[in-house]
Design an enzyme around this catalytic site. Sequence first.
Site, PDB file in Angstrom:
ATOM      1  N   ASP A 205      -2.703  -3.667  -0.030  1.00 28.21           N
ATOM      2  CA  ASP A 205      -2.792  -3.265   1.370  1.00 28.21           C
ATOM      3  C   ASP A 205      -3.725  -4.205   2.154  1.00 28.21           C
ATOM      4  O   ASP A 205      -4.836  -4.485   1.703  1.00 28.21           O
ATOM      5  CB  ASP A 205      -3.336  -1.835   1.422  1.00 28.21           C
ATOM      6  CG  ASP A 205      -3.199  -1.185   2.784  1.00 28.21           C
ATOM      7  OD1 ASP A 205      -2.065  -1.033   3.245  1.00 28.21           O
ATOM      8  OD2 ASP A 205      -4.244  -0.831   3.380  1.00 28.21           O
ATOM      9  N   ASP A 342       5.832   1.850   7.777  1.00 25.22           N
ATOM     10  CA  ASP A 342       5.056   1.599   8.998  1.00 25.22           C
ATOM     11  C   ASP A 342       5.930   1.237  10.187  1.00 25.22           C
ATOM     12  O   ASP A 342       5.427   0.681  11.174  1.00 25.22           O
ATOM     13  CB  ASP A 342       4.063   0.443   8.774  1.00 25.22           C
ATOM     14  CG  ASP A 342       2.918   0.804   7.839  1.00 25.22           C
ATOM     15  OD1 ASP A 342       2.581   2.000   7.725  1.00 25.22           O
ATOM     16  OD2 ASP A 342       2.357  -0.120   7.221  1.00 25.22           O
TER      17      ASP A 342
HETATM   18  O1  TEU Z   1      -0.740  -1.265   7.228  1.00 27.67           O
HETATM   19  C1  TEU Z   1      -1.328  -2.319   7.935  1.00 27.67           C
HETATM   20  C2  TEU Z   1      -1.225  -2.125   9.407  1.00 27.67           C
HETATM   21  O2  TEU Z   1      -2.206  -2.009  10.048  1.00 27.67           O
HETATM   22  C3  TEU Z   1       0.063  -2.060  10.112  1.00 27.67           C
HETATM   23  O3  TEU Z   1       1.199  -2.191   9.378  1.00 27.67           O
HETATM   24  C4  TEU Z   1       0.088  -0.828  10.940  1.00 27.67           C
HETATM   25  O4  TEU Z   1       0.839   0.182  10.329  1.00 27.67           O
HETATM   26  C5  TEU Z   1       0.671  -1.110  12.275  1.00 27.67           C
HETATM   27  O5  TEU Z   1      -0.049  -2.153  12.839  1.00 27.67           O
HETATM   28  C6  TEU Z   1       0.578   0.100  13.152  1.00 27.67           C
HETATM   29  O6  TEU Z   1       0.529  -0.277  14.475  1.00 27.67           O
HETATM   30  C7  TEU Z   1      -1.288  -0.834   6.036  1.00 27.67           C
HETATM   31  C8  TEU Z   1      -0.486   0.354   5.527  1.00 27.67           C
HETATM   32  O7  TEU Z   1       0.824  -0.058   5.244  1.00 27.67           O
HETATM   33  C9  TEU Z   1      -0.563   1.440   6.553  1.00 27.67           C
HETATM   34  O8  TEU Z   1       0.250   2.522   6.235  1.00 27.67           O
HETATM   35  C10 TEU Z   1      -2.007   1.852   6.660  1.00 27.67           C
HETATM   36  O9  TEU Z   1      -2.151   2.796   7.683  1.00 27.67           O
HETATM   37  C11 TEU Z   1      -2.926   0.667   6.946  1.00 27.67           C
HETATM   38  O10 TEU Z   1      -2.641  -0.470   6.146  1.00 27.67           O
HETATM   39  C12 TEU Z   1      -4.358   1.041   6.645  1.00 27.67           C
HETATM   40  O11 TEU Z   1      -4.549   1.165   5.254  1.00 27.67           O
END
Ligand code: TEU
Length: 587
Positions: A205, A342
């Site tokens: 992540d 996401d």
């Molecule tokens: O996601 C990273 C992230 O910030 C983006 O994909 C985000 O979902 C998007 O910018 C929303 O506007 C990862 C994970 O996949 C996500 O589900 C988590 O919320 C985030 O990291 C934090 O761990």
Amino acid sequence: NHPETWWKDAAVYQIYPISFFDSNGDGIGDLRGIAGKLDYLRDLGVDVLWLSPIYRSPQADMGYDISDYRDIDPRYGTLEDYDALLAGVHARGMKLMMDLVVNHTSDEHAWFRESKSSKTSAKRDWYIWRPPRYDAAGNRQPPNNWKAVFQGSIWEYDEASDEYYMHLFLSKQPDLNWDNPAVRLAVWDLMEFWIARGCDGFRMDVINLISKVPGLPDAPVTVPGDTYQDARVLFANGPRVHEYLQEMHREVLSRHDMITVGETPFTHDAAALARYVLPQNRELNMVFQFELTDVDSPRGSPRQPFTYRAWTLPEFKAVVHRWQTLQRAEGFWNSIFIENHDMGRAVSRWGNDSDAWRAVSAKMLAVLEVAQSGTQYVFQGQELGLRNFPRAWDIEEYKDVATQNWYNEVLENRRAETGRDDVDMSDIMDGLQKKARDHGRVPMQWNASAHAGFTTGTPWMRVNDDYATWNAEAQLADADSVHAFWKRALRLRKEHKVLIYGDFLLLAPEHEEVFAFRRIYGARRALVLLNFTARRVAFALGPELPDDERGALRLALGNYPAGPAETGEALGAEVQLREYEARVYVS
Ligand code: TEU
Ligand code: CA
């Protein structure tokens, strides 16, 4: 330059555990539920499962806020359930990847509790603490002006110690201090814990955020008047990130045969992202870059999450082309994905989710995926052509904290600007209907029974209205279904390695309706034609495609059942493509 390897050939299926299958009727998907669907996944042609986080967590961000890395969240099951699931995965010849969320923990993790307990705690420096700044009027201010990904400041004040801690996401997700070697050792250790249990890989992540820019300077003011400013360029690819990943490789990954993929948002810098992947750097197998799935997002600042921008096919093709041809001689390897937890559903963003064109355009997008070079990722429900839930759903149906925070920030700003309560939010709802993370998080649609067969209880989130006609059971019984097509497409990819490993040559880059490209792998050839419109298009094959090559190509896959699909039909100099038609020719 591209030695064939199992993790390059693999089809990875992403499971969002809370919404996959509920085995005990509490409305929440769980590990036993996943274990009960392994034959479904194997039959589809899946090689590797990636589970979104299942660790113990307060669920402030759906498990991306972990309070214990060595335990399973009770809502999902137990470590014994995990072992049983893994045994079932391995018994079917599949592998399992865990989600490694180590840029931040939960604020309820024992490490953070100890860090917060006092300025002199042994773990104080495991997180990023800074004293306040004071403005000219003597008011206490956060250490810098960075805006958090989920709105507000990245800094949360702690009264007791009169310091702030950093959180790039929610205040319940404090960032670990990777500059502290003890933190890195603790991460290597928890990785070994899961490897010893038998897991086969990690999806990491926001791994490009772990090294913070020294001095944490203020971000440039791009929205005058706003207290907190977009700092994404300052978050990403910090100065020591490659040092840390090389250390991870040396200490952990090099000792095991694993599949690794780093999630690397907030930058589209291809050269910078290639560094994570190039084999001689000894870091990761591949990254998830978001240039393609950001094509329909507004450019530049201010950051407008969940906002849709009309896109054109030439710009979409240019992005695919850039990554398909990136540093191939040096061994760069792609991950191929167009959906995850996401974002909105692919058919609703890049295809056409109207009843008339939903199935055929979902199949066309499946071809777009399997015909590219890289490791294939399929998100749960993508194999069914699941679409976004309707515009009529109320803001209350959106459960994601990112959705709620964005909506509320805009609402408050508009109320403050107008001095009225009943402000118009319809544009924000339009964006959410297209782009919200919630669309990938609704329960899986298994059959036509209540709650789509996902649960016998009350689902944690509303099920999409179309499940009675659009579900796995119905599609398994239909040879023309999106599911049946995905199964054929994944098989085709395994049979024709030119699709996985071949060079990528874009045809007609400026054509606004058809995405056409060639693939070349030794003596093998492929040609892919995708009509991205709801119109019939006559597509002329230009001189880039030599006559002898054209003559040798035979149709191997098409998304029109009544058409010449899989009849081995030869290719003329002009092809009549029907609405959203997709064809793959191979030699
Ligand atoms: O996601 C990273 C992230 O910030 C983006 O994909 C985000 O979902 C998007 O910018 C929303 O506007 C990862 C994970 O996949 C996500 O589900 C988590 O919320 C985030 O990291 C934090 O761990
Ligand atoms: Ca359950």
